[in-house]
Motif scaffolding. Structure first.
Motif, PDB file in Angstrom:
ATOM      1  N   GLN A 317       0.816  -1.209   0.000  1.00 26.55           N
ATOM      2  CA  GLN A 317       0.000   0.000   0.000  1.00 26.55           C
ATOM      3  C   GLN A 317       0.853   1.264   0.000  1.00 26.55           C
ATOM      4  OE1 GLN A 317      -2.541  -0.599   3.401  1.00 26.55           O
ATOM      5  NE2 GLN A 317      -3.441  -2.447   2.508  1.00 26.55           N
ATOM      6  N   ALA A 318       2.046   1.171   0.583  1.00 28.22           N
ATOM      7  CA  ALA A 318       2.925   2.333   0.632  1.00 28.22           C
ATOM      8  C   ALA A 318       3.442   2.735  -0.744  1.00 28.22           C
ATOM      9  CB  ALA A 318       4.099   2.050   1.569  1.00 28.22           C
ATOM     10  N   ASP A 319       3.358   1.830  -1.710  1.00 28.21           N
ATOM     11  CA  ASP A 319       3.849   2.119  -3.059  1.00 28.21           C
ATOM     12  C   ASP A 319       2.886   2.988  -3.860  1.00 28.21           C
ATOM     13  OD1 ASP A 319       6.032   0.501  -2.527  1.00 28.21           O
ATOM     14  OD2 ASP A 319       5.126  -1.277  -3.435  1.00 28.21           O
ATOM     15  N   HIS A 320       1.651   3.107  -3.388  1.00 31.36           N
ATOM     16  CA  HIS A 320       0.612   3.761  -4.181  1.00 31.36           C
ATOM     17  C   HIS A 320       0.215   5.109  -3.592  1.00 31.36           C
ATOM     18  CE1 HIS A 320      -0.061   0.254  -6.749  1.00 31.36           C
ATOM     19  NE2 HIS A 320       0.174  -0.458  -5.675  1.00 31.36           N
ATOM     20  N   GLY A 321      -0.180   5.990  -4.488  1.00 30.83           N
ATOM     21  CA  GLY A 321      -0.619   7.307  -4.071  1.00 30.83           C
ATOM     22  C   GLY A 321       0.505   8.326  -4.106  1.00 30.83           C
ATOM     23  N   MET A 322       0.114   9.598  -4.080  1.00 28.79           N
ATOM     24  CA  MET A 322       1.056  10.712  -4.160  1.00 28.79           C
ATOM     25  C   MET A 322       0.953  11.546  -2.888  1.00 28.79           C
ATOM     26  SD  MET A 322       1.142  13.726  -7.055  1.00 28.79           S
ATOM     27  CE  MET A 322       1.176  12.525  -8.396  1.00 28.79           C
ATOM     28  N   SER A 323       2.079  11.998  -2.370  1.00 30.44           N
ATOM     29  CA  SER A 323       2.052  12.812  -1.160  1.00 30.44           C
ATOM     30  C   SER A 323       1.365  14.138  -1.457  1.00 30.44           C
ATOM     31  CB  SER A 323       3.464  13.071  -0.652  1.00 30.44           C
ATOM     32  OG  SER A 323       4.146  13.989  -1.493  1.00 30.44           O
ATOM     33  N   PRO A 324       0.634  14.713  -0.483  1.00 27.43           N
ATOM     34  CA  PRO A 324      -0.016  16.011  -0.708  1.00 27.43           C
ATOM     35  C   PRO A 324       0.973  17.093  -1.119  1.00 27.43           C
ATOM     36  CG  PRO A 324      -0.862  14.980   1.285  1.00 27.43           C
ATOM     37  CD  PRO A 324       0.301  14.149   0.834  1.00 27.43           C
ATOM     38  N   GLU A 325       2.173  17.047  -0.564  1.00 32.91           N
ATOM     39  CA  GLU A 325       3.175  18.070  -0.879  1.00 32.91           C
ATOM     40  C   GLU A 325       3.597  17.994  -2.345  1.00 32.91           C
ATOM     41  OE1 GLU A 325       2.884  17.147   3.303  1.00 32.91           O
ATOM     42  OE2 GLU A 325       3.429  15.851   1.601  1.00 32.91           O
ATOM     43  N   HIS A 326       3.865  16.768  -2.814  1.00 34.04           N
ATOM     44  CA  HIS A 326       4.264  16.601  -4.213  1.00 34.04           C
ATOM     45  C   HIS A 326       3.134  16.987  -5.148  1.00 34.04           C
ATOM     46  CE1 HIS A 326       5.909  13.806  -7.595  1.00 34.04           C
ATOM     47  NE2 HIS A 326       6.283  15.055  -7.771  1.00 34.04           N
ATOM     48  N   GLU A 327       1.915  16.596  -4.799  1.00 37.69           N
ATOM     49  CA  GLU A 327       0.778  16.937  -5.642  1.00 37.69           C
ATOM     50  C   GLU A 327       0.586  18.446  -5.720  1.00 37.69           C
ATOM     51  OE1 GLU A 327      -3.783  15.433  -6.407  1.00 37.69           O
ATOM     52  OE2 GLU A 327      -3.035  15.490  -4.348  1.00 37.69           O
ATOM     53  N   ALA A 328       0.747  19.140  -4.596  1.00 38.62           N
ATOM     54  CA  ALA A 328       0.602  20.602  -4.597  1.00 38.62           C
ATOM     55  C   ALA A 328       1.645  21.256  -5.491  1.00 38.62           C
ATOM     56  CB  ALA A 328       0.707  21.124  -3.165  1.00 38.62           C
ATOM     57  N   GLU A 329       2.873  20.752  -5.450  1.00 27.63           N
ATOM     58  CA  GLU A 329       3.935  21.294  -6.310  1.00 27.63           C
ATOM     59  C   GLU A 329       3.589  21.087  -7.786  1.00 27.63           C
ATOM     60  OE1 GLU A 329       7.411  19.231  -5.113  1.00 27.63           O
ATOM     61  OE2 GLU A 329       7.604  20.281  -3.187  1.00 27.63           O
ATOM     62  N   LEU A 330       3.099  19.912  -8.111  1.00 27.09           N
ATOM     63  CA  LEU A 330       2.758  19.624  -9.493  1.00 27.09           C
ATOM     64  C   LEU A 330       1.570  20.456  -9.965  1.00 27.09           C
ATOM     65  CD1 LEU A 330       3.182  15.745  -9.412  1.00 27.09           C
ATOM     66  CD2 LEU A 330       4.563  17.323 -10.764  1.00 27.09           C
ATOM     67  N   LEU A 331       0.585  20.622  -9.122  1.00 25.86           N
ATOM     68  CA  LEU A 331      -0.572  21.437  -9.490  1.00 25.86           C
ATOM     69  C   LEU A 331      -0.161  22.880  -9.743  1.00 25.86           C
ATOM     70  CD1 LEU A 331      -3.253  19.988  -7.042  1.00 25.86           C
ATOM     71  CD2 LEU A 331      -3.439  20.017  -9.541  1.00 25.86           C
ATOM     72  N   ALA A 332       0.733  23.403  -8.911  1.00 21.90           N
ATOM     73  CA  ALA A 332       1.217  24.768  -9.115  1.00 21.90           C
ATOM     74  C   ALA A 332       1.964  24.885 -10.443  1.00 21.90           C
ATOM     75  CB  ALA A 332       2.110  25.183  -7.953  1.00 21.90           C
TER      76      ALA A 332
END
Length: 342
Positions: A317-332
């Motif tokens: 399960q730890a292999d899946h999903g994106m950290s909120p911090e990384h996602e925020a950087e990508l969205l910006a």
């Protein structure tokens, strides 16, 4: 019918045991007992499939009409079981994988597509595997498991599933998608929403296996939902529906996501750009009776089981999903690029 299942306490194995018991079958589940107990009503024999003494003790509970192997990893695992039990099992049913095709996921595949070159004697340490990627090693070992089952059993049924979802799924794909949908905010996702996908419900896999045993069906079958059965957009929309629609999808260009290093299949679960990912031909199984329920039903029942039974903890399960911090950087970065394009 008398069924032996190697496994039986998690996901597919547990579903098969429950379904077989509901049909009035006599079920023996053989496992180490480290991941829980099989459903009530099955005979649980505790042991290690790599231990000859444990296999000989298991043999005392035979014979069986069929054996379903959900846990074989190395070809020697299958060979050791067939050596010990071949005279006691009429049909060996092996759960393989579409990863046994070297052309997948780059290209569409069907049951006639070539398999990874392999041998029933291969192990993880075999020098022939040293030059391969992790995926290539896995596919090669699974192809070797198929060869071992075909050579060592009286009759064999080989099934090659793609992605299996549904109640009890523990790898983390369904879990992380629902968790992200429930978190709110803007959700970075790949375009296009109409990308066809082919996940199959664990209960539909189980039904096909048991029906095939009853019909004495042999051979090889890809187990996937039909091409076009569902779309990535439907997957996401169902997750939003089940979690209250508190999240806004932001669909980015797949090439942009690749250029920004987003890990396919894991950071964004079930997203993969190679052309063959969701082009696995499942017509042979469909003609043999495979029926696939709607993806929305699969996700709804997965969430209901999760709410009722709680999470099955598993390291994958730890292999899946994106950290909120990384996602925020990508969205910006995506917003900036879109503003610059205008």
């Amino acid at each position: 019918m008398r069924l032996l299942i190697l496994g039986g306490s998690w996901f597919l194995g547990r579903t098969v045991v429950s379904d077989a018991l509901a049909r009035g079958w006599e079920v023996t589940a053989f496992s180490r007992g480290k991941s829980g107990q099989p459903p009530a009503g099955a005979t649980h024999v505790v042991g290690d499939r790599r231990n000859d003494a444990d296999l000989h003790r298991l043999a005392e509970h035979g014979p069986w009409d069929a054996l379903i192997d959900t846990s074989a990893y190395e070809p020697v695992d299958v060979a050791q079981v067939t050596d010990a039990l071949a005279d006691l099992v009429e049909q060996y049913v092996l759960i393989s994988t579409v990863s046994a095709y070297p052309d997948w996921p780059a290209s569409p595949v069907d049951e006639s597509s070539p398999l990874w070159p392999s041998s029933p004697t291969y192990t993880e340490q075999s020098p022939e595997l040293a030059h391969l990627t992790v995926g290539g090693q896995y596919g090669t070992l699974k192809a070797g498991c198929e060869a071992a089952a075909t050579e060592g059993a009286k009759r064999s049924l080989i099934v090659r599933p793609g992605v299996i979802l549904g109640p009890g799924e523990y790898v983390g794909r369904g879990l992380k998608l629902l968790d992200r949908a429930a978190r709110g905010g803007r959700w970075l996702l790949p375009a296009p929403a109409d990308q066809p996908i082919q996940p199959i419900d664990v209960r539909d896999v189980s039904t096909f296996l048991l029906d095939s045993i009853e019909a004495k069906r042999d051979g090889v079958f890809n187990l996937v939902a039909p091409i076009g059965h569902a779309t990535y957009g439907e997957l996401i929309d169902t997750c939003l529906e089940l979690t209250g629609r508190r999240t806004e999808p932001v669909c980015a260009d797949p090439q942009w996501l690749e250029e920004h290093g987003v890990d396919q299949w894991t950071e964004i679960p079930l997203w993969r750009t190679p052309a063959g990912t969701w082009q696995v031909d499942g017509q042979r199984a469909a003609e043999a009776g495979l029926r696939c329920r709607p993806l929305r039903e699969t996700l709804r029942d997965f969430k209901s089981a999760l709410d009722r039974d709680g999470l099955i903890d598993h390291p994958r399960q730890a292999d899946h999903g994106m950290s909120p911090e990384h996602e925020a950087e990508l969205l910006a970065a995506w917003d900036a690029d879109q503003s610059g394009a205008r």
